[in-house]
Design a protein around this motif. Sequence first.
Motif, mmCIF file in Angstrom:
data_model
loop_
_atom_site.group_PDB
_atom_site.id
_atom_site.type_symbol
_atom_site.label_atom_id
_atom_site.label_comp_id
_atom_site.label_asym_id
_atom_site.label_seq_id
_atom_site.Cartn_x
_atom_site.Cartn_y
_atom_site.Cartn_z
ATOM 1 N N GLU A 361 0.838 -1.210 0.000
ATOM 2 C CA GLU A 361 0.000 0.000 0.000
ATOM 3 C C GLU A 361 0.868 1.254 0.000
ATOM 4 O OE1 GLU A 361 -3.585 -2.055 2.490
ATOM 5 O OE2 GLU A 361 -2.392 -0.476 3.483
ATOM 6 N N ALA A 362 1.890 1.224 0.856
ATOM 7 C CA ALA A 362 2.743 2.415 0.954
ATOM 8 C C ALA A 362 3.421 2.690 -0.386
ATOM 9 C CB ALA A 362 3.786 2.224 2.053
ATOM 10 N N LEU A 363 3.879 1.636 -1.038
ATOM 11 C CA LEU A 363 4.533 1.838 -2.338
ATOM 12 C C LEU A 363 3.512 2.326 -3.375
ATOM 13 C CD1 LEU A 363 6.927 -1.279 -2.468
ATOM 14 C CD2 LEU A 363 7.535 1.103 -1.980
ATOM 15 N N ALA A 364 2.315 1.745 -3.323
ATOM 16 C CA ALA A 364 1.276 2.138 -4.282
ATOM 17 C C ALA A 364 0.916 3.607 -4.116
ATOM 18 C CB ALA A 364 0.038 1.265 -4.094
ATOM 19 N N GLN A 365 0.759 4.042 -2.862
ATOM 20 C CA GLN A 365 0.404 5.435 -2.622
ATOM 21 C C GLN A 365 1.462 6.386 -3.166
ATOM 22 O OE1 GLN A 365 -0.421 5.443 1.555
ATOM 23 N NE2 GLN A 365 -2.383 4.389 1.228
ATOM 24 N N ALA A 366 2.710 5.905 -3.203
ATOM 25 C CA ALA A 366 3.774 6.761 -3.734
ATOM 26 C C ALA A 366 3.916 6.579 -5.242
ATOM 27 C CB ALA A 366 5.089 6.436 -3.035
ATOM 28 N N GLY A 367 3.023 5.798 -5.821
ATOM 29 C CA GLY A 367 3.054 5.597 -7.277
ATOM 30 C C GLY A 367 4.233 4.757 -7.741
ATOM 31 N N ILE A 368 4.711 3.887 -6.849
ATOM 32 C CA ILE A 368 5.874 3.062 -7.210
ATOM 33 C C ILE A 368 5.403 1.675 -7.615
ATOM 34 C CG2 ILE A 368 8.012 2.003 -6.325
ATOM 35 C CD1 ILE A 368 8.194 4.468 -4.411
ATOM 36 N N ASN A 369 5.753 1.286 -8.824
ATOM 37 C CA ASN A 369 5.310 -0.004 -9.345
ATOM 38 C C ASN A 369 6.227 -1.137 -8.875
ATOM 39 O OD1 ASN A 369 3.723 -1.749 -10.941
ATOM 40 N ND2 ASN A 369 5.337 -1.728 -12.500
ATOM 41 N N ILE A 370 5.610 -2.237 -8.436
ATOM 42 C CA ILE A 370 6.397 -3.393 -7.998
ATOM 43 C C ILE A 370 6.537 -4.346 -9.181
ATOM 44 C CG2 ILE A 370 6.477 -5.348 -6.399
ATOM 45 C CD1 ILE A 370 4.594 -3.684 -4.558
ATOM 46 N N GLU A 371 7.768 -4.700 -9.511
ATOM 47 C CA GLU A 371 7.976 -5.592 -10.655
ATOM 48 C C GLU A 371 8.101 -7.062 -10.257
ATOM 49 O OE1 GLU A 371 10.948 -4.182 -13.375
ATOM 50 O OE2 GLU A 371 10.497 -2.105 -12.890
ATOM 51 N N MET A 372 8.707 -7.290 -9.121
ATOM 52 C CA MET A 372 8.837 -8.667 -8.626
ATOM 53 C C MET A 372 8.812 -8.614 -7.099
ATOM 54 S SD MET A 372 11.969 -9.937 -10.985
ATOM 55 C CE MET A 372 12.146 -11.678 -10.857
ATOM 56 N N ILE A 373 8.375 -9.730 -6.490
ATOM 57 C CA ILE A 373 8.319 -9.791 -5.024
ATOM 58 C C ILE A 373 8.951 -11.101 -4.585
ATOM 59 C CG2 ILE A 373 6.777 -9.925 -3.012
ATOM 60 C CD1 ILE A 373 4.633 -8.531 -4.817
ATOM 61 N N SER A 374 9.721 -11.052 -3.519
ATOM 62 C CA SER A 374 10.128 -12.326 -2.936
ATOM 63 C C SER A 374 10.104 -12.202 -1.423
ATOM 64 C CB SER A 374 11.505 -12.760 -3.424
ATOM 65 O OG SER A 374 12.504 -12.189 -2.648
ATOM 66 N N THR A 375 9.823 -13.308 -0.743
ATOM 67 C CA THR A 375 9.689 -13.235 0.705
ATOM 68 C C THR A 375 10.439 -14.382 1.369
ATOM 69 O OG1 THR A 375 7.754 -14.672 0.758
ATOM 70 C CG2 THR A 375 7.346 -12.327 0.506
ATOM 71 N N SER A 376 10.804 -14.166 2.621
ATOM 72 C CA SER A 376 11.210 -15.266 3.490
ATOM 73 C C SER A 376 10.367 -15.076 4.739
ATOM 74 C CB SER A 376 12.705 -15.192 3.819
ATOM 75 O OG SER A 376 12.939 -14.221 4.823
ATOM 76 N N GLU A 377 10.588 -15.896 5.751
ATOM 77 C CA GLU A 377 9.826 -15.738 6.991
ATOM 78 C C GLU A 377 9.974 -14.343 7.583
ATOM 79 O OE1 GLU A 377 11.260 -18.728 9.695
ATOM 80 O OE2 GLU A 377 9.158 -19.099 10.212
ATOM 81 N N ILE A 378 11.141 -13.754 7.416
ATOM 82 C CA ILE A 378 11.402 -12.490 8.109
ATOM 83 C C ILE A 378 11.775 -11.340 7.177
ATOM 84 C CG2 ILE A 378 12.057 -13.646 10.266
ATOM 85 C CD1 ILE A 378 14.997 -12.927 9.579
ATOM 86 N N LYS A 379 11.496 -11.476 5.885
ATOM 87 C CA LYS A 379 11.751 -10.328 5.010
ATOM 88 C C LYS A 379 10.824 -10.320 3.797
ATOM 89 C CE LYS A 379 13.674 -11.710 0.992
ATOM 90 N NZ LYS A 379 14.827 -12.365 0.459
#
Length: 442
Positions: A361-379
């Motif tokens: 949401e925070a990135l969207a509100q700043a108009g920043i497009n997400i191209e890829m996402i990756s996660t671990s348990e703590i990041k």
Amino acid sequence: MALIVQKYGGTSVGSPERIKAVADLIIKRKRQGHRLLVVVSAMGDTTDDLIKLAKSVSPSPEPREMDMLLATGEQQSIALLAMAINAKGEHAMSMTGPQVGIITDSRHGKARIIGIKPARLRQALGKVGIVIVAGFQGESKGEEITTLGRGGSDLTAVALAASLKADACEFYKDVHGVLTTDPRIVPEARTMPHVTYDEMLEMASLGSQVLNARSVEYAKRYRVPLIVRSSFEDGPQTLITEEEKGMEKVLVRGITYSKSDAKVTVLGVQDQPGVASRLFRALASADLNVDMIVQDVSESGVTNISFTLARGDLAKTLESVKAAASQVGAEDVQADENVGKVSIVGVGMRTHSGVAAAMFEALAQAGINIEMISTSEIKISCVIARDKVEEAVRVLHRRFRLEQASVELGKPFILEAEEPGRVKGSKPAKKPAKVKKTKKRR
Ligand code: ASP
Ligand code: MG
């Protein structure tokens, strides 16, 4: 009497004045009643200068001769620091990596520690109370001088602390501990008082330069409590230990970023077994590392595979990937050099929901497009356009209110107040703290 390992980096000992200032810090700590084992790096940019010097006489210096040369940088700084301490009336002695029994494999320039024989070091500590050790170097079984890779002095400090079961390992840097993010981007960034090994490992591999990742792995393995503080002035510090009660109350501990990534997309490959394996086998064979990998949902049996990597490796990667892509019948290979990555890290994510939503949401509100996402348990990491990285860091720092938590203003770490010999908040070291093997690189 507690045994404290300290490590001073290149900028901390970058000039005669700095060496004398560090000598004062060491003497102060010694007079609090501790024995000190001090690991130092080469002065300032010495290592870089030595590399340049080598290149000026040979286009491709032999790794063995390179180690012979680079090891002299640390040999300078340990001798000078010992002299400075002695001139101030205390008694210190300098020792090289081979002299303190750091045994490595024989891979020059990137040697791994395979054992430590600290008998001579113990003896010296008993005699003089302050021993100054050259970081970054060791000796192979064939009695050749080796070096541990750039930034390797951190590892020397942690490995010696583990081997001698030191009470703490203190890193003196040019920053006030580990900050919530880069203060050049967010001036309100503050020192994190307490970080877990896992958080620190994530941050080190995601772009934080404060500690070398291998040394944090080592510290985690042998439960060496780490402290990071400034060698330039008193101020807050960061303690790095295993997770303890209450630490998950902070949702996001810190924000890291990198601006040196590239993205490659292999378009129009068949969605069938063996395609990904052939693409990535080609990269592995060329010794190339990839970071995130994403495969699209396939449409009528055809899909796209994207991955990110260090931008410096892009040319070599494209070469390998293009060859492999044509073998698997891909339609095209595209590259984007202008991407970066922003990541949030914190053990609190494991037990709280909504963190990813808040980030996006925070990135969207700043108009920043997400191209890829990756996660671990703590990041959670997002790949975004490189020219948006700094703004993303600012937006997320604000969103998770990282500037607001109270700063624990650091007095130097007081050991005496606690159970004798242990640092506050740390668990006792595992019994066999004898260093045998280093962990495999991730
Ligand atoms: N002097 C070496 C380097 O610059 C080792 C270190 O600083 O940790 O990489
Ligand atoms: Mg250095």
